[in-house]
Design an enzyme around this catalytic site. Structure first.
Site, short mmCIF file in Angstrom:
data_model
loop_
_atom_site.label_atom_id
_atom_site.label_comp_id
_atom_site.label_asym_id
_atom_site.label_seq_id
_atom_site.Cartn_x
_atom_site.Cartn_y
_atom_site.Cartn_z
N LYS A 101 6.85 74.98 -0.66
CA LYS A 101 5.62 74.34 -0.93
C LYS A 101 4.67 75.24 -0.29
O LYS A 101 4.49 75.08 0.88
CB LYS A 101 5.51 73.08 -0.63
CG LYS A 101 4.21 72.38 -1.25
CD LYS A 101 3.84 70.97 -0.66
CE LYS A 101 2.32 70.60 -0.98
NZ LYS A 101 2.07 69.62 -0.41
N GLY A 189 -4.30 62.78 -2.59
CA GLY A 189 -5.29 62.07 -2.81
C GLY A 189 -4.98 60.66 -3.39
O GLY A 189 -5.67 59.75 -3.44
#
Length: 259
Positions: A101, A189
């Site tokens: 990632k 988020g």
């Protein structure tokens, strides 16, 4: 869901940071049903507080490690840390794990990713045989460029990391999903299961959730809820919602009524 030729049953990816203990982390990941678990290479390597023994706390025969380059401010740093992450995965028995990632974040306040540095690092890592999962702003043009250089997914943020603001960039994320030829993972988020479901209803292939689980009042319960929400959102997307109308439409037929 298939990423870089590897198939997974769960569409929820989870993180390992911010938990009160390694035990709660392990139980939460199990409750979520997640199979892909992201680990901050730099924090594990330095035995940062909360990360001691992290690698040994999870059963890597059942979970797929997604090393991440969190804490890297430049492309050069990210490439070095990605190489360390690949070696870490090998040490834990995942010899064929080339996943990373990719995070390049020079901004300490809002933790927004650097698009130029991310693209530079992605190009180099793809050349080195990595399956690159880049964390990006919800920028459709950048997402397409990263796909073109060979990234395995794109991972647009819903809103800033750990903010719990939900998905603020829905319009751009929908464009990314529509144009992408690789899996799209909404990352960062998401604060509640309803927001997780919404992300999947948009057509995302997967979600990555960490803070919303780790910082919940009951992380294990929240992890299970996030797993269920991810499944519900995917099913809803495949089923197709009814059109939105400006007027009412009776559920019962208007014929055959008693007068």
């Amino acid at each position: 869901m298939t990423i870089a030729g590897k198939t997974f049953r769960s569409r929820l990816m989870t993180g390992t940071g911010k938990y009160d203990s390694q035990e709660v982390m392990a139980e939460s990941i199990a409750a979520s049903g997640s199979e892909i678990v992201t680990v901050a290479v730099r924090r594990v390597q330095t035995l940062a507080p909360g990360h001691e023994g992290l690698a040994e706390s999870l059963d890597w025969r059942k979970l797929w490690m997604l090393p991440n380059t969190a804490g890297c401010k430049t492309a050069e740093e990210a490439v070095r840390v990605a190489r360390l992450g690949r070696e870490m995965a090998k040490l834990l028995g995942q010899e064929d794990n080339n996943f990373v990632k990719l995070e390049v974040i020079p901004d300490p306040k809002y933790l927004l990713p650097d698009p130029i540095g991310t693209l530079e690092a992605a190009e180099q890592l793809v050349k080195e045989g990595f399956a690159v999962l880049p964390y990006i702003n919800a920028d459709p043009l950048l997402a397409k460029r990263l796909e073109e250089v060979g990234c395995a997914t794109v991972m647009p943020l819903g809103s800033p990391i750990g903010s719990g603001q939900g998905i603020k960039n829905a319009a751009n994320i929908e464009i990314i999903i529509e144009e992408a030829g690789v899996p799209v993972v909404v990352d960062a988020g998401i604060g509640s299961p309803s927001e997780a479901t919404y992300g999947m209803e948009l057509g995302a292939d997967a979600l990555l959730v960490n803070s919303a689980i780790a910082l919940a009042g009951n992380p294990i319960m929240m992890a299970k809820a996030m797993g269920m929400a991810t499944e519900a959102g995917r099913l809803a997307y495949l089923a197709g919602r009814i059109p939105i109308k400006n007027y009412a439409s009776a559920s019962s037929p208007l014929t055959g009524t008693i007068s």
